[in-house]
Design an enzyme around this catalytic site. Structure first.
Site, PDB file in Angstrom:
ATOM      1  N   HIS A 232      40.345   2.661 -39.100  1.00  0.00           N
ATOM      2  CA  HIS A 232      41.348   3.721 -38.947  1.00  0.00           C
ATOM      3  C   HIS A 232      42.710   3.178 -39.352  1.00  0.00           C
ATOM      4  O   HIS A 232      42.893   1.962 -39.475  1.00  0.00           O
ATOM      5  CB  HIS A 232      41.412   4.207 -37.490  1.00  0.00           C
ATOM      6  N   ASP A 234      46.805   3.585 -37.961  1.00  0.00           N
ATOM      7  CA  ASP A 234      47.514   4.097 -36.789  1.00  0.00           C
ATOM      8  C   ASP A 234      48.481   5.179 -37.245  1.00  0.00           C
ATOM      9  O   ASP A 234      49.010   5.130 -38.366  1.00  0.00           O
ATOM     10  CB  ASP A 234      48.276   2.961 -36.092  1.00  0.00           C
ATOM     11  N   HIS A 289      42.371  -0.670 -40.627  1.00  0.00           N
ATOM     12  CA  HIS A 289      41.885  -1.809 -39.842  1.00  0.00           C
ATOM     13  C   HIS A 289      40.778  -1.374 -38.900  1.00  0.00           C
ATOM     14  O   HIS A 289      40.584  -0.176 -38.647  1.00  0.00           O
ATOM     15  CB  HIS A 289      43.047  -2.477 -39.083  1.00  0.00           C
ATOM     16  N   ARG A 299      36.514  -9.871 -26.084  1.00  0.00           N
ATOM     17  CA  ARG A 299      37.807  -9.828 -26.760  1.00  0.00           C
ATOM     18  C   ARG A 299      38.692  -8.792 -26.076  1.00  0.00           C
ATOM     19  O   ARG A 299      38.216  -7.714 -25.681  1.00  0.00           O
ATOM     20  CB  ARG A 299      37.583  -9.464 -28.238  1.00  0.00           C
TER      21      ARG A 299
HETATM   22  C1  LIG Z   1      50.093   7.730 -29.630  1.00  0.00           C
HETATM   23  C2  LIG Z   1      48.826   7.609 -29.942  1.00  0.00           C
HETATM   24  C3  LIG Z   1      48.317   6.816 -31.090  1.00  0.00           C
HETATM   25  C4  LIG Z   1      46.814   6.871 -30.894  1.00  0.00           C
HETATM   26  C5  LIG Z   1      46.622   8.221 -30.308  1.00  0.00           C
HETATM   27  C6  LIG Z   1      47.686   8.234 -29.209  1.00  0.00           C
HETATM   28  O1  LIG Z   1      47.933   9.511 -28.756  1.00  0.00           O
HETATM   29  C7  LIG Z   1      47.285   7.299 -28.064  1.00  0.00           C
HETATM   30  C8  LIG Z   1      46.235   6.281 -28.467  1.00  0.00           C
HETATM   31  C9  LIG Z   1      46.378   5.775 -29.891  1.00  0.00           C
HETATM   32  C10 LIG Z   1      45.054   5.249 -30.435  1.00  0.00           C
HETATM   33  C11 LIG Z   1      44.739   3.795 -30.047  1.00  0.00           C
HETATM   34  C12 LIG Z   1      43.378   3.397 -30.670  1.00  0.00           C
HETATM   35  C13 LIG Z   1      43.272   3.780 -32.150  1.00  0.00           C
HETATM   36  C14 LIG Z   1      43.765   5.234 -32.352  1.00  0.00           C
HETATM   37  C15 LIG Z   1      43.522   5.709 -33.779  1.00  0.00           C
HETATM   38  C16 LIG Z   1      43.132   6.090 -31.283  1.00  0.00           C
HETATM   39  O2  LIG Z   1      42.077   6.691 -31.346  1.00  0.00           O
HETATM   40  O3  LIG Z   1      43.954   6.112 -30.160  1.00  0.00           O
HETATM   41  C17 LIG Z   1      45.221   5.321 -31.931  1.00  0.00           C
HETATM   42  C18 LIG Z   1      45.941   6.658 -32.141  1.00  0.00           C
HETATM   43  C19 LIG Z   1      46.686   6.735 -33.452  1.00  0.00           C
HETATM   44  O4  LIG Z   1      47.424   5.830 -33.831  1.00  0.00           O
HETATM   45  O5  LIG Z   1      46.507   7.768 -34.101  1.00  0.00           O
HETATM   46  O1  LIG Z   2      41.638  -4.554 -31.078  1.00  0.00           O
HETATM   47  C1  LIG Z   2      42.180  -4.622 -32.164  1.00  0.00           C
HETATM   48  O2  LIG Z   2      42.362  -5.686 -32.753  1.00  0.00           O
HETATM   49  C2  LIG Z   2      42.631  -3.365 -32.854  1.00  0.00           C
HETATM   50  C3  LIG Z   2      43.118  -2.316 -31.905  1.00  0.00           C
HETATM   51  C4  LIG Z   2      43.656  -1.130 -32.628  1.00  0.00           C
HETATM   52  O3  LIG Z   2      43.556  -1.026 -33.823  1.00  0.00           O
HETATM   53  C5  LIG Z   2      44.352  -0.069 -31.876  1.00  0.00           C
HETATM   54  O4  LIG Z   2      44.381  -0.112 -30.624  1.00  0.00           O
HETATM   55  O5  LIG Z   2      44.872   0.847 -32.537  1.00  0.00           O
HETATM   56 FE   LIG Z   3      44.768   0.613 -34.613  1.00  0.00          FE
END
Ligand SMILES: C=C1C[C@]23C[C@@]1(O)CC[C@H]2[C@@]12CCC[C@@](C)(C(=O)O1)[C@H]2[C@@H]3C(=O)O
Ligand SMILES: O=C(O)CCC(=O)C(=O)O
Ligand SMILES: [Fe+2]
EC number: 1.14.11.15
Length: 358
Positions: A232, A234, A289, A299
């Site tokens: 994905h 961010d 990533h 981890r």
């Molecule tokens: C602010 C945010 C970014 C995120 C979605 C969220 O609302 C809260 C969790 C974030 C996260 C963390 C893990 C990877 C990710 C893709 C997910 O599913 O939740 C990211 C979201 C993002 O960056 O889109």
């Molecule tokens: O655990 C990791 O190294 C990646 C975590 C991550 O990509 C995320 O929380 O958005």
């Molecule tokens: Fe991420």
């Protein structure tokens, strides 16, 4: 009162088909629902990796006189880098790691007391992106937006206040670091404070907000067939990631394939997110990533996901847009973008892209 991240999915519930989290420690074999084949992870078109070249994201000393250029170069080529000499006390990194380990070490029933709801952002659960995949990920997560007090009280009836202090102190450091990194990266493109009125340094960082994502990737009986966190990007401006001493994070580069980011004690990984890619009119890459898992070591990672207040419109900095072409992207708020991403995931960026005529 500006709209907060906490409200982003209010009225926009996200149903996660795989919301069940097992007690990982009791699983001696990898259940079929956790066995990924290459086709299960293809939402972003990542070609198979060519032979490893040993190239990796740069490790940048923030005190180095050339740090600005090095950061700019890393944002353009990788969309990621590691930093040392960042000023975040080692003791605080150890504290947040301890908190994360202690949270995920709680019995499942206790963790579920603070389960994330379908319309919420904060709490315990599987990664939000789980809904886009047929297979389940070998991980559990805990998202913090705003004060963690209510959730932490349920998790640790005795010690919640100490843990809240750690989160507060960690977020304070991350906030300042993220802003510093954003300006260094923008300065490398010749963009300064006068060019972005909403991000003016004088406004005390009130234009920004963040989520803290704690991740746990338990020891896995068949790591080569499992996926910790699927590929994905961010949605942030920047993400600052702390990882414990177990490798697992991989970043993708078209010419190199998947590259594992080695954990260096005390260093932090910085990822360019989709909003920074938009702001830089496509000059900075938002890095694809994922996280792999391990057969012998659990981890932990802590991601500080940083972006603008939900109602600020992000659009390419005019200085970076050619006078004869339209900007690469339409303007979008973080709230709008998170909702688009929650529905369209890998297609979100291209949906707001201006398609230029040839
Ligand atoms: C602010 C945010 C970014 C995120 C979605 C969220 O609302 C809260 C969790 C974030 C996260 C963390 C893990 C990877 C990710 C893709 C997910 O599913 O939740 C990211 C979201 C993002 O960056 O889109
Ligand atoms: O655990 C990791 O190294 C990646 C975590 C991550 O990509 C995320 O929380 O958005
Ligand atoms: Fe991420």
């Amino acid at each position: 009162m500006p709209a907060m991240l906490t409200d982003v999915f209010r009225g926009h519930p996200i149903h996660l088909p795989h919301s069940h989290i097992p007690d990982f420690t009791s699983l001696r074999e990898l259940p079929d629902s956790y066995k990924w084949t290459p086709k299960d992870d293809l939402l972003f078109s990542a070609a198979p990796s060519p032979p490893a070249t040993g190239e990796n994201i740069p490790l940048i000393d923030l005190d180095h006189p050339d740090a600005t250029n090095q950061i700019g170069h890393a944002c353009r080529t990788w969309g990621a880098f590691q930093i040392s000499d960042h000023g975040v006390p080692l003791g605080l990194l150890q504290d947040i790691e301890f908190l994360t380990g202690s949270l995920f070490g709680l019995p499942v029933q206790r963790k579920l007391k603070s389960a994330r709801s379908e319309t919420g952002v904060s709490g315990y659960g599987v990664a939000r992106i789980a809904s886009f995949f047929n297979k389940q990920m070998w991980s559990e997560g805990f998202t913090i937006t705003g004060s963690p007090l209510n959730d932490f009280r349920k998790l640790w009836p005795q010690h919640h206040l100490n843990y809240c202090d750690i989160v507060e102190e960690y977020e304070e450091h991350m906030k300042k670091l993220a802003s510093k990194l954003m300006w260094l990266a923008l300065n490398s493109l010749g963009v300064s404070e006068e060019d972005i009125e909403w991000a003016s340094l004088s406004s005390d960082l009130n234009w920004a907000q963040a989520a803290l994502q704690l991740n746990h990737y338990p020891v896995c009986p068949e790591p080569d067939r499992a996926m910790g966190l699927a590929a994905h990007t961010d949605s942030t401006l920047l993400t600052i990631l702390y990882q414990n001493n177990t490798a697992g994070l991989q970043v993708f580069r078209d010419d190199l394939g998947w590259v594992t980011v080695p954990p260096f004690p005390g260093s932090l990984v910085v990822n360019v997110g989709d909003l920074f890619h938009i702001l830089s009119n496509g000059l900075f890459k938002s890095v694809l990533h994922r996280a792999r898992v391990n057969q012998t070591r659990a981890r932990l990672s802590v991601a500080f996901l940083w972006g603008p207040q939900s109602d600020i419109k992000i659009s390419p900095v005019p200085k970076l847009v050619s006078p004869v072409e339209s900007p690469l992207y339409q303007s979008v708020t973080w709230k709008e973008y998170l909702r688009t991403k929650a529905t369209h995931f890998n297609k979100a960026l291209s949906m707001i892209r201006n398609h230029r005529e040839e």
